[in-house]
Design a protein around this motif. Structure first.
Motif, PDB file in Angstrom:
ATOM      1  N   LEU A  49      -3.342  -5.333  -2.398  1.00 22.28           N
ATOM      2  CA  LEU A  49      -3.584  -6.445  -1.624  1.00 22.28           C
ATOM      3  C   LEU A  49      -3.466  -7.882  -2.309  1.00 22.28           C
ATOM      4  O   LEU A  49      -2.867  -8.876  -1.428  1.00 22.28           O
ATOM      5  N   THR A  50      -3.673  -7.712  -3.482  1.00 24.76           N
ATOM      6  CA  THR A  50      -3.571  -9.319  -4.163  1.00 24.76           C
ATOM      7  C   THR A  50      -2.052  -9.394  -4.358  1.00 24.76           C
ATOM      8  O   THR A  50      -1.611 -10.572  -4.302  1.00 24.76           O
ATOM      9  N   CYS A  52       0.810  -1.289   0.054  1.00 23.85           N
ATOM     10  CA  CYS A  52      -0.124  -0.080   0.171  1.00 23.85           C
ATOM     11  C   CYS A  52       0.979   1.328   0.000  1.00 23.85           C
ATOM     12  O   CYS A  52       0.660   2.254  -0.496  1.00 23.85           O
ATOM     13  N   ILE A  85      -8.232 -11.574   0.834  1.00 24.31           N
ATOM     14  CA  ILE A  85      -8.186 -10.157   0.080  1.00 24.31           C
ATOM     15  C   ILE A  85      -9.444  -9.246   0.530  1.00 24.31           C
ATOM     16  O   ILE A  85      -9.439  -7.999   0.733  1.00 24.31           O
ATOM     17  N   ASN A  86     -10.842 -10.017   0.610  1.00 25.24           N
ATOM     18  CA  ASN A  86     -11.730  -9.394   1.114  1.00 25.24           C
ATOM     19  C   ASN A  86     -11.627  -8.749   2.429  1.00 25.24           C
ATOM     20  O   ASN A  86     -12.077  -7.606   2.542  1.00 25.24           O
ATOM     21  N   THR A 142      -9.286  -5.890   2.313  1.00 27.86           N
ATOM     22  CA  THR A 142      -9.879  -4.728   1.768  1.00 27.86           C
ATOM     23  C   THR A 142     -10.708  -3.880   3.072  1.00 27.86           C
ATOM     24  O   THR A 142     -10.621  -2.700   2.948  1.00 27.86           O
ATOM     25  N   TYR A 151      -8.438  -2.250   5.327  1.00 28.24           N
ATOM     26  CA  TYR A 151      -7.545  -1.131   4.899  1.00 28.24           C
ATOM     27  C   TYR A 151      -8.673   0.018   4.672  1.00 28.24           C
ATOM     28  O   TYR A 151      -8.174   1.159   4.937  1.00 28.24           O
ATOM     29  N   ASP A 152      -9.842  -0.229   4.172  1.00 31.60           N
ATOM     30  CA  ASP A 152     -10.673   0.711   3.941  1.00 31.60           C
ATOM     31  C   ASP A 152     -11.313   1.558   5.423  1.00 31.60           C
ATOM     32  O   ASP A 152     -11.151   2.689   5.479  1.00 31.60           O
ATOM     33  N   GLU A 207      -3.062  -3.066  -7.647  1.00 29.70           N
ATOM     34  CA  GLU A 207      -3.902  -4.141  -6.830  1.00 29.70           C
ATOM     35  C   GLU A 207      -3.004  -4.556  -5.642  1.00 29.70           C
ATOM     36  O   GLU A 207      -2.457  -5.783  -5.436  1.00 29.70           O
TER      37      GLU A 207
END
Length: 298
Positions: A203-204, A195, A228-229, A232, A235-236, A201
């Motif tokens: 996280l992938t 990040c 990954i979900n 996400t 991270y959000d 991408e």
């Protein structure tokens, strides 16, 4: 026969899944428990009972990981990417809910003493702020005492939380004792790197790189999309928190500036004998804000 799909809440964090819900969670938890206690419990010889608090109508949040160990200890572990000094208060809420579940309501009215598992409270921190390898939080630090009185030696209620920094290079002694936690921290390190470098991408990339390096490889191969979900969502949330901090800082600066102007106004009115209108004009306060400042001066 195909393996049954594991029940998973997309709002879970990777930490919660890895140490509380995945099919390997019990093994991972025992490893972490042994690292925290310096013990050598074996999974097959240990009775673990999950004590997860799910979202309810009266409680809009849930705990991270909690387990009864052999019916005598209930261990509550929270994972944090920011240092929250209200964790003792939150954990007090969590353990009260857990005891409600463990002890039937009618038993609380028995004359004989009802035995309950001793609680232990931990926070595992992996944020970017500087924090020592270990720390401690106490519920009593939040208590308010009558003016002029100090914190007494004996307290009617206390809750102590042990805090461990689990960042690579910060909490190595604990990580050396728990391989699963060390690999989790390495994964989070890769996520932060991806990040920070603004990879496409990220996280992938972090998950694929972790697999390539053998970091939680079996877990990530089995649940890469779910992980990954979850990342996400985490991270959000972190971006949300950062935005809220920035907004709060800007609001604080604005309030400070307004208070400074209020002090300036009072000084001009009291010492320079200016009228409120003259003072506001002298400080360049716009006409549409003057009514607000007048109300504060009264």
């Amino acid at each position: 026969m195909a393996e049954a799909k594991e029940k998973h809440n997309v709002k879970d964090s990777v930490f919660v899944d890895l140490f509380g819900k995945d099919k390997t969670a019990r093994k991972n938890f025992i490893s972490l428990y042994n690292a925290l206690h310096g013990t050598a419990l074996k999974l097959e010889e240990t009775n673990l009972v999950p004590e997860m608090i799910e979202n309810t109508l009266y409680m809009a949040y849930s705990n991270d990981v909690a387990m009864q160990v052999n019916g005598r200890i209930v261990v509550l572990i929270e994972h944090q990417s920011t240092i929250n000094n209200n964790m003792p208060l939150r954990l007090l809420d969590y353990v009260a809910r857990i005891y409600e579940h463990i002890v039937p309501a009618k038993m609380k009215f028995y004359r004989r003493m009802v035995k309950i598992p001793v609680p232990e409270f931990y926070v595992l921190y992996n944020g970017t702020d500087n924090y020592p390898e270990t720390g401690e939080m106490r519920l009593s630090d939040a208590f308010m005492y009558p003016e002029g009185e100090c914190k007494p030696d004996e307290l009617p209620l206390e809750l102590v939380v042990k805090v461990y920094n689990i960042n690579i290079g910060k909490g190595d002694r604990l990580l050396e004792r728990c391989e699963e936690l060390r690999q989790y921290s390495r994964l989070m390190d890769l996520v932060r790197k991806a990040c920070g470098e603004k990879k496409e991408e990220p996280l992938t990339w972090a998950v694929q790189e972790a697999i390539r390096q053998g970091i939680l490889a079996d877990y990530l191969k089995r649940k890469s999309t779910e992980v990954i979900n979850m990342l996400t969502m985490e991270y959000d949330y972190a971006v949300d928190v950062a935005a809220q901090k920035e907004e709060s800082l800007e609001e604080g600066i604005r309030i400070g500036e307004e208070r400074g102007r209020e002090e300036g106004l009072r000084n001009l009115i009291l010492n320079m004998k200016l009228t409120p209108l003259q003072a506001m004009n002298a400080l360049g306060i716009p006409p549409d804000e003057q009514t607000l400042f007048l109300s504060r001066l009264q």
